[in-house]
Scaffold this motif. Structure first.
Motif, short mmCIF file in Angstrom:
data_model
loop_
_atom_site.label_atom_id
_atom_site.label_comp_id
_atom_site.label_asym_id
_atom_site.label_seq_id
_atom_site.Cartn_x
_atom_site.Cartn_y
_atom_site.Cartn_z
N ARG A 62 -68.39 -2.80 -28.08
CA ARG A 62 -66.85 -3.11 -27.91
C ARG A 62 -66.68 -3.22 -29.73
NH1 ARG A 62 -63.77 -7.16 -25.16
NH2 ARG A 62 -65.05 -8.48 -25.08
N VAL A 63 -65.91 -3.34 -30.52
CA VAL A 63 -65.72 -3.66 -31.81
C VAL A 63 -64.90 -4.05 -32.34
CG1 VAL A 63 -65.50 -3.45 -34.33
CG2 VAL A 63 -67.00 -2.13 -32.99
N THR A 64 -64.41 -5.89 -32.91
CA THR A 64 -63.55 -6.83 -32.96
C THR A 64 -62.95 -6.67 -34.51
OG1 THR A 64 -63.67 -7.62 -30.60
CG2 THR A 64 -62.09 -8.72 -32.48
N ALA A 65 -62.11 -6.61 -35.23
CA ALA A 65 -61.70 -6.60 -36.51
C ALA A 65 -60.82 -7.75 -36.11
CB ALA A 65 -61.11 -5.16 -36.82
N ALA A 66 -61.54 -8.37 -37.51
CA ALA A 66 -60.50 -9.46 -37.73
C ALA A 66 -59.54 -9.67 -38.47
CB ALA A 66 -61.41 -11.10 -38.25
N TYR A 67 -57.95 -9.69 -37.67
CA TYR A 67 -56.95 -9.03 -39.17
C TYR A 67 -55.91 -10.51 -39.24
CZ TYR A 67 -52.63 -7.23 -40.03
OH TYR A 67 -51.66 -7.00 -40.69
N GLY A 68 -55.92 -10.26 -40.66
CA GLY A 68 -54.97 -11.61 -41.53
C GLY A 68 -53.91 -11.24 -42.06
N GLY A 69 -53.17 -9.53 -42.15
CA GLY A 69 -52.02 -9.52 -42.40
C GLY A 69 -51.72 -8.82 -43.24
N SER A 70 -53.02 -9.13 -44.23
CA SER A 70 -52.89 -8.00 -46.02
C SER A 70 -53.20 -6.88 -45.66
CB SER A 70 -53.43 -8.81 -46.89
OG SER A 70 -55.27 -8.80 -45.98
N SER A 71 -52.90 -6.38 -46.78
CA SER A 71 -52.84 -4.55 -46.66
C SER A 71 -54.37 -4.20 -46.66
CB SER A 71 -52.14 -4.07 -48.48
OG SER A 71 -53.22 -5.07 -49.56
N SER A 72 -54.83 -5.13 -47.17
CA SER A 72 -56.93 -4.92 -47.61
C SER A 72 -57.06 -5.44 -45.71
CB SER A 72 -57.42 -6.04 -47.98
OG SER A 72 -57.29 -6.96 -47.92
N ALA A 73 -56.59 -6.73 -45.10
CA ALA A 73 -56.74 -6.21 -43.62
C ALA A 73 -56.26 -5.11 -42.65
CB ALA A 73 -56.04 -7.38 -42.82
N GLU A 74 -55.56 -3.99 -43.14
CA GLU A 74 -55.27 -3.00 -42.46
C GLU A 74 -56.73 -1.97 -42.33
OE1 GLU A 74 -51.60 -1.59 -42.99
OE2 GLU A 74 -50.07 -3.13 -42.28
N GLN A 75 -56.75 -1.55 -43.80
CA GLN A 75 -57.98 -1.03 -44.05
C GLN A 75 -58.69 -1.50 -43.56
OE1 GLN A 75 -58.12 -1.87 -48.58
NE2 GLN A 75 -57.07 0.40 -48.93
N LEU A 76 -59.11 -2.82 -43.37
CA LEU A 76 -60.64 -3.02 -42.40
C LEU A 76 -59.88 -2.95 -40.75
CD1 LEU A 76 -62.87 -4.55 -42.82
CD2 LEU A 76 -61.66 -6.81 -41.55
N VAL A 77 -59.29 -2.56 -40.47
CA VAL A 77 -58.96 -2.53 -39.42
C VAL A 77 -59.49 -0.93 -39.21
CG1 VAL A 77 -57.00 -2.06 -37.87
CG2 VAL A 77 -57.45 -3.57 -38.55
N VAL A 78 -58.83 0.40 -39.91
CA VAL A 78 -58.45 1.07 -40.05
C VAL A 78 -60.58 2.04 -39.66
CG1 VAL A 78 -58.35 3.70 -41.09
CG2 VAL A 78 -56.25 2.20 -40.77
N ALA A 79 -61.15 0.89 -41.21
CA ALA A 79 -62.54 1.32 -41.24
C ALA A 79 -63.58 1.10 -39.87
CB ALA A 79 -63.26 0.40 -42.24
N ALA A 80 -63.28 0.11 -39.37
CA ALA A 80 -63.55 -0.63 -37.86
C ALA A 80 -63.01 0.49 -37.30
CB ALA A 80 -63.02 -2.20 -37.69
N ALA A 81 -62.46 0.53 -37.24
CA ALA A 81 -62.09 2.07 -35.95
C ALA A 81 -62.72 2.69 -35.69
CB ALA A 81 -60.11 2.17 -36.00
N SER A 82 -62.57 3.54 -37.20
CA SER A 82 -63.83 4.84 -37.19
C SER A 82 -64.85 4.73 -37.40
CB SER A 82 -63.42 5.10 -39.05
OG SER A 82 -64.30 4.16 -39.86
N VAL A 83 -65.90 3.77 -37.38
CA VAL A 83 -67.06 3.13 -36.76
C VAL A 83 -67.45 3.40 -35.77
CG1 VAL A 83 -69.16 1.47 -36.76
CG2 VAL A 83 -67.23 2.34 -39.15
#
Length: 309
Positions: free
Chosen positions: A150-171
């Motif tokens: 399981r991969v957990t992406a820390a989300y802080g609410g910014s646009s870069s945080a959304e990109q991190l979530v998508v990147a983590a989801a792809s991995v």
């Protein structure tokens, strides 16, 4: 892809090896196990200089021999001794030479057992690395067949945080792992003797939680729209009176990995942890992957465009 793991004898080195093997086994990556030796200063005339550096080389070679004994079967690895002006510089040089996607490190022996603790090498790298970093909690051990589940992406609410979530989801999709989007709230309620007077504080926390869930839905929708998405996706919010309580509140299992992104105040191409991310990292009971903002953007754009990480 290739992972570089910095190895030094002792428990810290073993934790890094265990994490590198788990990550490489999950993604099918190669591993370079590296021992960095201090480069000599301006060559001296005394023979003792040469003898001293030979001792350092011999110690590094013995460390790599020990790493070979500890390394599990079924995961490809090569072993290198490298001279550099410092351990952080040497690890980044090796990463660039091998076009590695990540550097894997252990925690400081002075930290809390079972949590990530930054030492001199890791602290410097989390504020300067141009590649992603994977940090093993102190004393981390994984079964010889362990994989990321399981991969957990820390989300802080910014646009870069959304990109991190998508990147983590792809991995996560690539390695066949489940996916979580997590936010954390530290809420220190005043020490009232009765419940009277705390309603306003509770209301603020509920409103913050609702706002985070609303903004996070955009990131979740992007993940759900990927052609190649994780098999399971959830949004969780941890809260507590301290960062330790907030991070623990979401629950953690073996095979979990936490992914955090760089601060928007730091260089785009380098890792630079902000204050909130630093607190989350230091209280994580599971391995942490820190991703430079430029790398997160690259992975997110590729996943959205092609459906693959």
């Amino acid at each position: 892809m290739t992972l570089v793991v910095g190895y030094a004898p002792g428990a810290r080195g073993q934790a890094a090896l265990h994490l590198a093997a788990m990550l490489a086994r999950s993604a099918g990556d190669d591993v370079v196990v590296a021992s960095v030796v201090p480069a000599p200063w301006v060559p001296g005339m005394a023979r003792v200089d040469g003898e001293y550096h030979q001792q350092l080389d011999d110690a590094a070679d013995r460390a790599l021999d020990r790493a070979k004994e500890l390394w599990p079967d079924g995961v490809r690895a090569t072993y290198v001794r490298h001279r550099a002006r410092s351990a952080p510089a040497g690890l980044l040089e090796i990463a660039h030479q091998h076009e590695a996607s990540m550097v894997v490190l252990g925690s400081s022996s002075a930290g809390v057992f079972g949590h990530v603790a930054l030492g001199s090498v890791t602290d410097r790298l989390v504020h300067s690395s141009t590649v992603a970093l994977a940090l093993a909690p102190r004393g981390f051990r994984a079964a010889r067949d362990a994989r990321v589940t399981r991969v957990t992406a820390a989300y802080g609410g910014s646009s870069s945080a959304e990109q991190l979530v998508v990147a983590a989801a792809s991995v996560a999709a690539q390695v066949g792992a489940a996916m979580r989007v997590a936010s954390f709230a530290v809420w220190r309620r005043p020490a009232y003797t009765t419940a009277l007077g705390t309603d306003s504080e509770d209301l603020v926390l509920r409103e913050w939680t609702d706002q985070v869930r609303e903004t996070a839905h955009s990131a979740v929708a992007q993940v759900e729209g990927l052609a190649f998405a994780p098999h399971d996706l959830e949004l969780v919010i941890g809260s507590g009176r301290s960062w330790a309580e907030a991070v623990e509140d979401v629950g953690w299992d073996d095979g979990d990995v936490l992914v955090v992104g760089s601060s928007e105040l730091g260089p785009v191409a380098q890792v630079f942890l902000g204050s909130r991310a630093s607190k989350i990292v230091r209280h994580s009971p599971v391995p942490v992957v820190v991703v430079p903002r430029a790398r997160a953007e690259e992975l997110a754009e590729r996943a959205a465009r092609t459906g693959t990480p």
